[in-house]
Design a protein around this motif. Structure first.
Motif, PDB file in Angstrom:
ATOM      1  N   ASP A 173      19.476  88.952  47.349  1.00  0.00           N
ATOM      2  CA  ASP A 173      20.001  88.874  48.707  1.00  0.00           C
ATOM      3  C   ASP A 173      19.313  87.757  49.480  1.00  0.00           C
ATOM      4  OD1 ASP A 173      21.562  89.859  50.987  1.00  0.00           O
ATOM      5  OD2 ASP A 173      19.616  90.518  51.762  1.00  0.00           O
ATOM      6  N   THR A 185      21.131  84.438  50.905  1.00  0.00           N
ATOM      7  CA  THR A 185      21.062  84.141  52.332  1.00  0.00           C
ATOM      8  C   THR A 185      20.617  82.702  52.557  1.00  0.00           C
ATOM      9  OG1 THR A 185      20.557  86.438  52.835  1.00  0.00           O
ATOM     10  CG2 THR A 185      19.998  84.816  54.514  1.00  0.00           C
ATOM     11  N   VAL A 186      19.596  82.272  51.838  1.00  0.00           N
ATOM     12  CA  VAL A 186      19.097  80.899  51.976  1.00  0.00           C
ATOM     13  C   VAL A 186      20.172  79.907  51.551  1.00  0.00           C
ATOM     14  CG1 VAL A 186      17.430  79.234  51.057  1.00  0.00           C
ATOM     15  CG2 VAL A 186      16.677  81.523  51.750  1.00  0.00           C
ATOM     16  N   SER A 214      23.477  80.346  51.432  1.00  0.00           N
ATOM     17  CA  SER A 214      24.611  80.332  52.359  1.00  0.00           C
ATOM     18  C   SER A 214      24.242  79.630  53.668  1.00  0.00           C
ATOM     19  CB  SER A 214      25.111  81.748  52.627  1.00  0.00           C
ATOM     20  OG  SER A 214      24.125  82.509  53.285  1.00  0.00           O
ATOM     21  N   GLN A 215      23.015  79.807  54.168  1.00  0.00           N
ATOM     22  CA  GLN A 215      22.592  79.102  55.378  1.00  0.00           C
ATOM     23  C   GLN A 215      22.496  77.602  55.131  1.00  0.00           C
ATOM     24  OE1 GLN A 215      18.966  81.030  56.569  1.00  0.00           O
ATOM     25  NE2 GLN A 215      20.039  82.698  57.607  1.00  0.00           N
ATOM     26  N   TRP A 216      22.076  77.198  53.930  1.00  0.00           N
ATOM     27  CA  TRP A 216      21.996  75.796  53.599  1.00  0.00           C
ATOM     28  C   TRP A 216      23.403  75.192  53.548  1.00  0.00           C
ATOM     29  CZ3 TRP A 216      23.587  73.088  49.115  1.00  0.00           C
ATOM     30  CH2 TRP A 216      23.167  71.745  49.065  1.00  0.00           C
ATOM     31  N   ILE A 247      26.147  76.333  55.098  1.00  0.00           N
ATOM     32  CA  ILE A 247      26.700  76.304  56.453  1.00  0.00           C
ATOM     33  C   ILE A 247      26.049  75.190  57.268  1.00  0.00           C
ATOM     34  CG2 ILE A 247      26.816  77.575  58.633  1.00  0.00           C
ATOM     35  CD1 ILE A 247      27.188  80.130  56.924  1.00  0.00           C
ATOM     36  N   GLY A 248      24.753  75.002  57.135  1.00  0.00           N
ATOM     37  CA  GLY A 248      24.045  73.932  57.840  1.00  0.00           C
ATOM     38  C   GLY A 248      24.387  72.565  57.323  1.00  0.00           C
TER      39      GLY A 248
END
Length: 95
Positions: A80, A84-85, A87-89, A91-92
């Protein structure tokens, strides 16, 4: 190379199946009814066949279950966190 199938799934010149009588299925026979006393005695007889685990076997099995639950929880927590890391990368990256 596989041979092409003919319509109907039969090779030319193969004999046709015999058109004999149809097969019928017999009706299942009814089981004889047992009295409540017979039922109770059968239940007691089956209960005597049960082999219960010892206290030590129960303890070891319980500890193994808790260990496996902890390992599974740690695995899914790590997965998880990685997702999360990632998906944030992603999106960013587009912003």
């Amino acid at each position: 190379m596989a041979k092409a199938k003919t319509p109907g799934g039969r090779r030319p010149g193969s004999p046709q199946p015999a058109q004999g009588p149809t097969v019928s299925v017999d009706q299942p026979t009814a089981k004889p009814r047992v009295t409540p006393m017979q039922f109770a005695s059968q239940v007691r007889a089956e209960g005597r066949k049960i082999v219960w685990p010892s206290r030590k076997e129960t303890w070891i099995t319980s500890v193994m279950v808790f260990i496996m639950v902890a390992l599974a929880a740690a695995f899914f927590w790590i997965v998880d966190a990685l997702l999360t890391v990632v998906s944030q990368w992603i999106i960013g990256f587009g912003a």
